[in-house]
Write a protein that holds these residues in place. Structure first.
Motif, mmCIF file in Angstrom:
data_model
loop_
_atom_site.group_PDB
_atom_site.id
_atom_site.type_symbol
_atom_site.label_atom_id
_atom_site.label_comp_id
_atom_site.label_asym_id
_atom_site.label_seq_id
_atom_site.Cartn_x
_atom_site.Cartn_y
_atom_site.Cartn_z
ATOM 1 N N LEU A 8 -25.655 20.372 -29.932
ATOM 2 C CA LEU A 8 -24.932 19.494 -30.516
ATOM 3 C C LEU A 8 -24.558 18.315 -31.208
ATOM 4 O O LEU A 8 -25.366 18.016 -30.265
ATOM 5 N N GLN A 9 -23.729 17.824 -32.031
ATOM 6 C CA GLN A 9 -23.915 16.305 -31.900
ATOM 7 C C GLN A 9 -23.476 15.694 -30.931
ATOM 8 O O GLN A 9 -22.585 16.065 -29.843
ATOM 9 N N PRO A 10 -24.452 14.347 -30.731
ATOM 10 C CA PRO A 10 -23.349 13.772 -29.818
ATOM 11 C C PRO A 10 -21.892 13.033 -29.385
ATOM 12 O O PRO A 10 -21.302 13.569 -28.361
ATOM 13 N N ASP A 11 -21.309 13.415 -30.528
ATOM 14 C CA ASP A 11 -19.938 13.161 -30.561
ATOM 15 C C ASP A 11 -19.114 14.524 -29.712
ATOM 16 O O ASP A 11 -17.918 14.805 -29.320
ATOM 17 N N THR A 12 -19.731 15.529 -30.327
ATOM 18 C CA THR A 12 -18.935 16.772 -29.923
ATOM 19 C C THR A 12 -19.240 17.010 -28.815
ATOM 20 O O THR A 12 -18.770 17.784 -27.978
ATOM 21 N N LEU A 13 -20.281 16.901 -28.565
ATOM 22 C CA LEU A 13 -20.548 17.103 -26.955
ATOM 23 C C LEU A 13 -19.869 16.627 -25.645
ATOM 24 O O LEU A 13 -19.783 16.576 -25.121
ATOM 25 N N ASN A 14 -19.676 14.644 -26.567
ATOM 26 C CA ASN A 14 -19.115 14.322 -25.208
ATOM 27 C C ASN A 14 -17.995 14.758 -25.490
ATOM 28 O O ASN A 14 -16.973 14.767 -24.807
ATOM 29 N N ASN A 15 -17.038 15.407 -26.140
ATOM 30 C CA ASN A 15 -15.641 15.902 -26.582
ATOM 31 C C ASN A 15 -15.310 16.429 -25.696
ATOM 32 O O ASN A 15 -14.910 17.367 -25.055
ATOM 33 N N LEU A 16 -16.315 17.911 -26.404
ATOM 34 C CA LEU A 16 -16.737 18.611 -25.278
ATOM 35 C C LEU A 16 -16.630 18.234 -23.463
ATOM 36 O O LEU A 16 -15.556 19.610 -22.703
ATOM 37 N N ILE A 17 -17.178 17.630 -23.456
ATOM 38 C CA ILE A 17 -17.336 17.255 -21.479
ATOM 39 C C ILE A 17 -16.344 17.149 -21.195
ATOM 40 O O ILE A 17 -15.108 17.127 -20.123
ATOM 41 N N GLU A 18 -15.230 15.911 -21.816
ATOM 42 C CA GLU A 18 -14.509 14.866 -21.613
ATOM 43 C C GLU A 18 -13.224 15.944 -21.566
ATOM 44 O O GLU A 18 -12.370 16.310 -21.231
ATOM 45 N N SER A 19 -12.924 17.587 -22.863
ATOM 46 C CA SER A 19 -11.683 18.181 -22.780
ATOM 47 C C SER A 19 -12.318 19.041 -20.601
ATOM 48 O O SER A 19 -11.614 19.454 -20.554
ATOM 49 N N PHE A 20 -13.765 19.312 -20.589
ATOM 50 C CA PHE A 20 -14.051 20.367 -19.549
ATOM 51 C C PHE A 20 -13.275 19.490 -18.592
ATOM 52 O O PHE A 20 -12.818 20.014 -17.239
ATOM 53 N N ILE A 21 -13.870 17.963 -18.668
ATOM 54 C CA ILE A 21 -13.221 17.573 -17.091
ATOM 55 C C ILE A 21 -12.097 17.407 -17.348
ATOM 56 O O ILE A 21 -10.786 17.369 -16.311
ATOM 57 N N SER A 34 -14.480 7.119 -12.807
ATOM 58 C CA SER A 34 -14.314 6.776 -13.779
ATOM 59 C C SER A 34 -14.403 7.839 -14.696
ATOM 60 O O SER A 34 -15.406 8.457 -15.054
ATOM 61 N N LEU A 35 -13.567 8.566 -16.898
ATOM 62 C CA LEU A 35 -13.769 9.173 -17.014
ATOM 63 C C LEU A 35 -15.367 8.914 -18.105
ATOM 64 O O LEU A 35 -16.456 10.164 -17.602
ATOM 65 N N SER A 36 -15.643 7.541 -17.241
ATOM 66 C CA SER A 36 -17.305 7.689 -18.344
ATOM 67 C C SER A 36 -18.244 7.859 -16.905
ATOM 68 O O SER A 36 -19.368 8.837 -17.763
ATOM 69 N N GLU A 37 -17.685 8.765 -16.348
ATOM 70 C CA GLU A 37 -18.485 8.469 -14.877
ATOM 71 C C GLU A 37 -18.783 10.582 -13.924
ATOM 72 O O GLU A 37 -19.771 10.806 -14.514
ATOM 73 N N LYS A 38 -17.523 10.690 -15.183
ATOM 74 C CA LYS A 38 -17.488 12.188 -14.955
ATOM 75 C C LYS A 38 -18.341 12.717 -15.960
ATOM 76 O O LYS A 38 -19.415 13.843 -15.728
ATOM 77 N N THR A 39 -17.893 11.895 -17.117
ATOM 78 C CA THR A 39 -19.068 12.560 -18.382
ATOM 79 C C THR A 39 -20.412 12.789 -17.955
ATOM 80 O O THR A 39 -21.277 13.390 -18.328
ATOM 81 N N GLU A 40 -20.954 10.864 -17.693
ATOM 82 C CA GLU A 40 -22.528 11.525 -17.454
ATOM 83 C C GLU A 40 -22.707 12.281 -16.058
ATOM 84 O O GLU A 40 -23.704 12.691 -16.009
ATOM 85 N N ASN A 41 -21.779 12.682 -15.421
ATOM 86 C CA ASN A 41 -22.169 13.711 -14.399
ATOM 87 C C ASN A 41 -22.646 14.526 -14.744
ATOM 88 O O ASN A 41 -23.126 15.351 -14.866
ATOM 89 N N VAL A 42 -21.727 15.062 -16.041
ATOM 90 C CA VAL A 42 -20.922 16.534 -16.710
ATOM 91 C C VAL A 42 -22.658 16.612 -17.238
ATOM 92 O O VAL A 42 -23.280 17.612 -17.291
ATOM 93 N N LEU A 43 -22.913 16.007 -17.565
ATOM 94 C CA LEU A 43 -23.564 15.974 -18.924
ATOM 95 C C LEU A 43 -25.316 15.682 -17.802
ATOM 96 O O LEU A 43 -25.997 16.709 -18.087
ATOM 97 N N GLN A 44 -25.291 15.500 -16.979
ATOM 98 C CA GLN A 44 -26.699 15.848 -16.121
ATOM 99 C C GLN A 44 -26.289 17.507 -15.547
ATOM 100 O O GLN A 44 -27.536 18.025 -15.318
#
Length: 77
Positions: A8-21, A34-44
């Motif tokens: 996935l493109q980085p923006d698409t992946l980020n949007n998908l992760i944020e939607s999931f969160i 924060s949302l960015s901390e949660k996003t990083e956690n899901v990416l991990q």
């Protein structure tokens, strides 16, 4: 069908992760993240393989799902 997060493109992946969160609901732990901390956690979790990206041809949708949920689905079918 499972999709690699690397496909996935980085923006698409980020949007998908944020939607999931946002769909997962409110934290009930002692610490607020924060949302960015949660996003990083899901990416991990995606990198570790404990969360995967699932595409449904039936509903033509993409979602993140915990790997154990897929295993449960397979065991009930």
């Amino acid at each position: 069908m499972l999709i690699s997060y690397k496909d996935l493109q980085p923006d698409t992946l980020n949007n998908l992760i944020e939607s999931f969160i946002l769909r997962e609901g409110t934290d009930y732990g002692e610490m607020e993240f924060s949302l960015s901390e949660k996003t990083e956690n899901v990416l991990q979790q995606l990198k570790e393989g404990s969360v995967v990206i699932q595409y449904s041809q039936l509903s033509e949708s993409v979602t993140l799902i915990h790997k154990h949920q897929i295993e449960q689905q397979l065991n009930t079918n």
